[in-house]
Design an enzyme around this catalytic site. Structure first.
Site, PDB file in Angstrom:
ATOM      1  N   GLU A  48     -13.946  -5.469  13.059  1.00 20.84           N
ATOM      2  CA  GLU A  48     -13.988  -6.609  12.141  1.00 20.84           C
ATOM      3  C   GLU A  48     -15.407  -7.141  11.966  1.00 20.84           C
ATOM      4  O   GLU A  48     -15.837  -7.448  10.850  1.00 20.84           O
ATOM      5  CB  GLU A  48     -13.057  -7.723  12.630  1.00 20.84           C
ATOM      6  N   ASN A  52     -17.516  -6.962   8.494  1.00 19.24           N
ATOM      7  CA  ASN A  52     -18.047  -8.183   7.868  1.00 19.24           C
ATOM      8  C   ASN A  52     -19.528  -8.038   7.542  1.00 19.24           C
ATOM      9  O   ASN A  52     -19.979  -8.445   6.467  1.00 19.24           O
ATOM     10  CB  ASN A  52     -17.845  -9.397   8.776  1.00 19.24           C
ATOM     11  N   ARG A 106      -9.624  -7.671   0.349  1.00 19.66           N
ATOM     12  CA  ARG A 106      -9.954  -8.293   1.625  1.00 19.66           C
ATOM     13  C   ARG A 106      -8.941  -9.395   1.917  1.00 19.66           C
ATOM     14  O   ARG A 106      -8.562 -10.158   1.038  1.00 19.66           O
ATOM     15  CB  ARG A 106     -11.357  -8.886   1.619  1.00 19.66           C
TER      16      ARG A 106
END
Length: 148
Positions: A48, A52, A106
């Site tokens: 994650e 990002n 997303r």
């Protein structure tokens, strides 16, 4: 600060490197003898954080992402660092379902997943300079008096 062991890994902000980052960090944490669940938690959080950086920090530009890992007793500390655009409102960005890319696929759950799988998540960011995600997780369980 002095740690028992540490590792640094720098790689291009290409989505194909997300899996590499997951495996490298998972390999480093194995010296703490984690459970399979703990390894999976760390791998998910790394995934994650790196995603990002790629999608939001650099927005498709190829730049460098740095991961620093530290072992302090049974605590595993991870820093994921980019020198991208930064986050204007960290508190808002960390809200579940918040996304700056609503037109893409997303979910806005990246920070929520990091918080769910790690014991502590802190985000430091400066607009125009980049972001540092600091995650901590205790690995292993405390010994009971019967195991000593």
């Amino acid at each position: 600060m002095s740690y028992a062991n540490e590792m640094k890994l720098e790689f291009d902000s290409r989505s194909c490197n997300e899996g590499f980052a997951r495996v490298a960090v998972a390999a480093f944490v194995t010296q703490l003898n984690p459970t399979l669940e703990e390894v999976a938690d760390v791998k998910t959080a790394i995934s994650e954080a790196v995603t990002n950086s790629i999608l939001h920090g650099y927005e498709g530009k190829i730049c460098k992402i740095l991961i620093e890992c530290f072992i302090d007793g049974n605590e595993f500390i991870i820093h994921v660092i980019d020198h991208g655009r930064g986050i204007e409102d960290v508190k808002k960005a960390m809200e579940p379902l918040f996304t700056t890319k609503p037109d893409s696929e997303r979910s806005g759950m990246g920070f929520a997943f990091m918080e769910a799988f790690m014991d502590e998540v802190k985000v430091e960011s400066t607009v125009g300079e980049g972001t540092r995600v600091i995650m901590k997780k205790k690995i292993g369980r405390p010994r009971s008096e019967y195991e000593i």
